[in-house]
Design a protein around this motif. Structure first.
Motif, PDB file in Angstrom:
ATOM      1  N   LYS A 356     -22.972 -11.457  22.560  1.00  0.00           N
ATOM      2  CA  LYS A 356     -22.409 -10.121  23.319  1.00  0.00           C
ATOM      3  C   LYS A 356     -21.128  -9.794  22.847  1.00  0.00           C
ATOM      4  N   ILE A 357     -21.047  -9.675  21.433  1.00  0.00           N
ATOM      5  CA  ILE A 357     -19.635  -9.204  20.666  1.00  0.00           C
ATOM      6  C   ILE A 357     -19.348  -7.969  21.070  1.00  0.00           C
ATOM      7  N   LYS A 358     -18.393  -7.611  21.626  1.00  0.00           N
ATOM      8  CA  LYS A 358     -18.249  -6.229  21.823  1.00  0.00           C
ATOM      9  C   LYS A 358     -17.280  -5.498  20.870  1.00  0.00           C
ATOM     10  N   ILE A 359     -16.269  -6.202  20.074  1.00  0.00           N
ATOM     11  CA  ILE A 359     -15.572  -5.839  19.210  1.00  0.00           C
ATOM     12  C   ILE A 359     -15.733  -6.264  18.001  1.00  0.00           C
ATOM     13  N   LEU A 360     -16.280  -5.753  16.926  1.00  0.00           N
ATOM     14  CA  LEU A 360     -16.748  -6.508  15.563  1.00  0.00           C
ATOM     15  C   LEU A 360     -15.551  -6.580  14.662  1.00  0.00           C
ATOM     16  N   MET A 361     -15.903  -7.513  13.908  1.00  0.00           N
ATOM     17  CA  MET A 361     -14.797  -7.872  12.639  1.00  0.00           C
ATOM     18  C   MET A 361     -14.623  -6.616  11.907  1.00  0.00           C
ATOM     19  N   GLY A 362     -13.386  -6.192  11.627  1.00  0.00           N
ATOM     20  CA  GLY A 362     -13.221  -5.100  11.034  1.00  0.00           C
ATOM     21  C   GLY A 362     -12.303  -4.250  11.569  1.00  0.00           C
ATOM     22  N   ILE A 363     -12.362  -3.018  11.083  1.00  0.00           N
ATOM     23  CA  ILE A 363     -11.931  -1.872  11.866  1.00  0.00           C
ATOM     24  C   ILE A 363     -12.858  -0.885  12.608  1.00  0.00           C
ATOM     25  N   GLY A 364     -12.782  -0.463  13.573  1.00  0.00           N
ATOM     26  CA  GLY A 364     -13.702   0.444  14.382  1.00  0.00           C
ATOM     27  C   GLY A 364     -13.748   1.649  14.097  1.00  0.00           C
ATOM     28  N   GLU A 365     -14.521   2.675  14.837  1.00  0.00           N
ATOM     29  CA  GLU A 365     -14.426   3.927  14.543  1.00  0.00           C
ATOM     30  C   GLU A 365     -13.032   4.911  15.187  1.00  0.00           C
ATOM     31  N   ARG A 366     -12.858   5.908  14.416  1.00  0.00           N
ATOM     32  CA  ARG A 366     -11.842   6.764  14.881  1.00  0.00           C
ATOM     33  C   ARG A 366     -10.614   6.265  14.921  1.00  0.00           C
ATOM     34  N   CYS A 367     -10.470   5.151  14.239  1.00  0.00           N
ATOM     35  CA  CYS A 367      -8.876   4.724  14.212  1.00  0.00           C
ATOM     36  C   CYS A 367      -8.084   5.262  13.203  1.00  0.00           C
ATOM     37  N   PHE A 368      -6.624   5.036  13.635  1.00  0.00           N
ATOM     38  CA  PHE A 368      -5.566   5.613  12.477  1.00  0.00           C
ATOM     39  C   PHE A 368      -4.631   4.464  12.291  1.00  0.00           C
ATOM     40  N   CYS A 378      -9.808 -10.305  11.540  1.00  0.00           N
ATOM     41  CA  CYS A 378      -9.482  -9.306  12.597  1.00  0.00           C
ATOM     42  C   CYS A 378     -10.319  -8.536  13.291  1.00  0.00           C
ATOM     43  N   ARG A 379     -10.378  -8.157  14.607  1.00  0.00           N
ATOM     44  CA  ARG A 379     -11.129  -7.387  15.263  1.00  0.00           C
ATOM     45  C   ARG A 379     -10.266  -6.192  15.953  1.00  0.00           C
ATOM     46  N   ILE A 380     -10.571  -4.975  15.284  1.00  0.00           N
ATOM     47  CA  ILE A 380      -9.705  -3.773  15.861  1.00  0.00           C
ATOM     48  C   ILE A 380     -10.922  -2.877  16.405  1.00  0.00           C
ATOM     49  N   GLY A 381     -10.716  -2.779  17.608  1.00  0.00           N
ATOM     50  CA  GLY A 381     -11.673  -1.840  18.139  1.00  0.00           C
ATOM     51  C   GLY A 381     -11.638  -0.406  17.875  1.00  0.00           C
ATOM     52  N   ASP A 382     -12.318   0.554  18.503  1.00  0.00           N
ATOM     53  CA  ASP A 382     -12.612   1.956  18.309  1.00  0.00           C
ATOM     54  C   ASP A 382     -11.373   2.740  18.961  1.00  0.00           C
ATOM     55  N   ASP A 383     -10.930   3.726  18.100  1.00  0.00           N
ATOM     56  CA  ASP A 383      -9.826   4.767  18.718  1.00  0.00           C
ATOM     57  C   ASP A 383      -8.440   3.922  18.976  1.00  0.00           C
ATOM     58  N   VAL A 384      -8.206   3.152  17.888  1.00  0.00           N
ATOM     59  CA  VAL A 384      -6.898   2.299  17.920  1.00  0.00           C
ATOM     60  C   VAL A 384      -6.006   3.127  17.053  1.00  0.00           C
ATOM     61  N   ARG A 385      -4.655   3.162  17.381  1.00  0.00           N
ATOM     62  CA  ARG A 385      -3.474   3.927  16.481  1.00  0.00           C
ATOM     63  C   ARG A 385      -2.623   3.059  16.121  1.00  0.00           C
ATOM     64  N   ILE A 386      -2.311   2.721  15.062  1.00  0.00           N
ATOM     65  CA  ILE A 386      -1.239   1.847  14.670  1.00  0.00           C
ATOM     66  C   ILE A 386      -0.508   2.396  13.445  1.00  0.00           C
ATOM     67  N   ASN A 387       0.702   2.991  13.815  1.00  0.00           N
ATOM     68  CA  ASN A 387       1.450   3.607  13.053  1.00  0.00           C
ATOM     69  C   ASN A 387       2.666   2.930  12.598  1.00  0.00           C
ATOM     70  N   GLY A 388       2.633   2.161  11.700  1.00  0.00           N
ATOM     71  CA  GLY A 388       3.804   1.277  11.311  1.00  0.00           C
ATOM     72  C   GLY A 388       4.840   2.314  10.899  1.00  0.00           C
ATOM     73  N   GLY A 389       6.298   1.682  10.449  1.00  0.00           N
ATOM     74  CA  GLY A 389       7.281   2.561  10.035  1.00  0.00           C
ATOM     75  C   GLY A 389       8.737   2.181  10.513  1.00  0.00           C
ATOM     76  N   GLU A 390       9.897   2.640   9.895  1.00  0.00           N
ATOM     77  CA  GLU A 390      10.976   2.126  10.391  1.00  0.00           C
ATOM     78  C   GLU A 390      11.332   2.646  11.654  1.00  0.00           C
ATOM     79  N   HIS A 391      10.750   3.260  12.513  1.00  0.00           N
ATOM     80  CA  HIS A 391      10.822   4.031  13.880  1.00  0.00           C
ATOM     81  C   HIS A 391      10.558   2.686  14.882  1.00  0.00           C
ATOM     82  N   LEU A 392      10.032   1.558  14.211  1.00  0.00           N
ATOM     83  CA  LEU A 392       9.318   0.462  15.235  1.00  0.00           C
ATOM     84  C   LEU A 392      10.451  -0.622  14.929  1.00  0.00           C
ATOM     85  N   GLU A 393      10.780  -1.292  16.207  1.00  0.00           N
ATOM     86  CA  GLU A 393      11.882  -2.421  16.192  1.00  0.00           C
ATOM     87  C   GLU A 393      11.026  -3.881  15.895  1.00  0.00           C
TER      88      GLU A 393
END
Length: 421
Positions: A356-368, A378-393
């Motif tokens: 009953k694996i809910k989040i598959l290995m890899g990147i899900g749908e509609r992610c940025f 790694c398992r990255i779910g659907d609709d995940v937003r990861i916006n790296g950059g210098e604005h992050l601490e």
């Protein structure tokens, strides 16, 4: 043949704290690079391409995956003297400690080296990206009647403060050496690096951490237990007493010292003409032979992207990214400036259903996903937003680390649906 007189010693480095979390449960030489290789494949491949086929890899931290990779990758003929052996730090009656530095690692392992017939020890780092024919360096070493040769690379003033900088006479014999000089000392340390290098502002000779030692001298130097590091102690101390020469190299070379340099070295592979050329037959990079299917792409726009074998890609857009083996990217996802290391295995439909694996290995749908390193499995779910950059601490959680604006998703991490960084 000269090659038969050379024994290669590849230093695995320390704990690799500057590459954390990629080194949390693997040694630095075992860190995956370019989507399908490991860092240790670089020095080993350079040796094989130079027809130097007797190699020891010294390591002491998290060496299990490194051992497994080397055992599964480098097989030579029974009728050949070629080998790649991993030597982990070991306690003996004479020594009950771990490796204290680069020279100490070689000292503690000397009894293994001396059981082989060699005249020259080629000492390499396990965490650098470059392609070099070591035969040229060995020939120069012999021609100069050198006892120690150091591979050097011209660098600019900005980079010079991060390296050991040396000066030579007109015969390339090293006359002085300083470790990581302060900026105000640099004017005293310029060298004649040649017209081309000078035109690029590369006026300083930096040590690449690649050395050739004559066997006799190496044995003598290893008898002093008080010297534990080549760059900080043995090289500076040897300049006045031994014939130490510079071998100037002008090709591409980068030290994978931290997350930022690791990230840039990988994304640099997506350039139209990458500085590190994986397509040169004479400088082939070897790694584990995997029986993987071809990569399948559906409805995706790929721009300046490197994709390894065995991937299933349904993304909308992938730009300036390296996608590693067995990666899965779902529909309508966007991936930019990202190194995705991939997976060690595929999940079967039966496993997904039974467990009953809910989040598959890899990147899900509609992610940025942008400015990110995604470690293995790694398992990255659907609709995940990861916006790296210098604005992050800079920060660390159980599933990710942020360093210098780069988001690093930890190995085996699970990122839930809708998560935002």
């Amino acid at each position: 043949m000269i090659n038969n007189k050379v024994l290669s010693i590849i230093l695995g480095g320390g704990q690799g704290s500057r590459l954390y979390p990629l080194t949390h449960d693997r040694s630095k030489p075992a860190v995956p690079i370019a989507g399908k290789y490991r860092l240790v494949d670089i020095p080993i491949s350079n040796c094989i391409n130079s027809d130097i086929k007797r190699m020891f890899v010294l390591t002491q931290f998290n060496s299990a995956s490194l051992n497994r990779h080397i055992k599964n990758t480098y097989h030579f003929s029974f009728f050949s003297s070629a080998f790649v052996d991993v030597l982990a730090a070991e306690q003996t009656p004479d020594n009950k400690g771990w490796f204290q530095g680069t020279a100490d690692a070689v000292r503690q392992s000397m009894h293994h080296f001396l059981s082989h017939d060699f005249e020259y020890a080629l000492i390499l780092s396990g965490d650098q990206l470059y392609q070099m024919d070591f035969n040229h360096m060995v020939k120069e070493h012999i021609k100069n009647n050198a006892e120690i040769s150091i591979a050097t690379i011209p660098v600019n003033a900005k980079d010079a403060t991060s390296f050991g900088i040396l000066k030579t006479n007109e015969n390339d014999q090293i006359t002085s050496f300083i470790e990581k000089p302060a900026a105000d000392l640099l004017p005293e340390w310029t060298s004649d690096t040649g017209e081309q290098m000078k035109s690029e502002g590369r006026d300083y000779l930096a040590s690449m951490g690649i050395y050739i030692f004559n066997r006799k001298l190496l044995v003598e130097l290893m008898n002093n237990p008080d010297t534990i590091d080549f760059g900080k102690e043995i090289i500076p101390q040897s300049i006045d007493t031994n014939r130490v020469f510079s071998y100037q190299y002008e090709g591409y070379w980068t030290d994978i010292g931290n997350i930022d340099s690791f990230f840039e070295a990988n994304l640099g592979l997506t350039d139209d003409i990458p500085k590190f050329d994986l397509y040169d037959k004479s400088k082939r990079i070897y790694t584990r032979a995997r029986m993987l299917p071809t990569t399948k792409v559906a409805g995706s726009v790929l721009n300046k992207t490197v994709v390894a074998e065995g991937c299933l890609i349904g993304a909308a857009t992938i730009e300036r990214s390296v996608i590693g083996i067995r990666s899965r990217i779902g529909k309508e996802s966007t991936v930019i400036n990202t190194y995705m290391m991939g997976c060690d295995y595929y999940e079967t439909l039966e496993e997904i259903e039974n467990y009953k694996i809910k989040i598959l290995m890899g990147i899900g749908e509609r992610c940025f996903i942008k400015n990110t390193i995604i470690d293995k499995n790694c398992r990255i779910g659907d609709d995940v937003r990861i916006n790296g950059g210098e604005h992050l601490e800079d920060t660390e959680t159980d599933t990710y680390v942020i360093k210098d604006g780069i988001v690093v998703i930890k190995k085996d991490a699970i990122i839930p649906n809708g998560f935002v960084i």
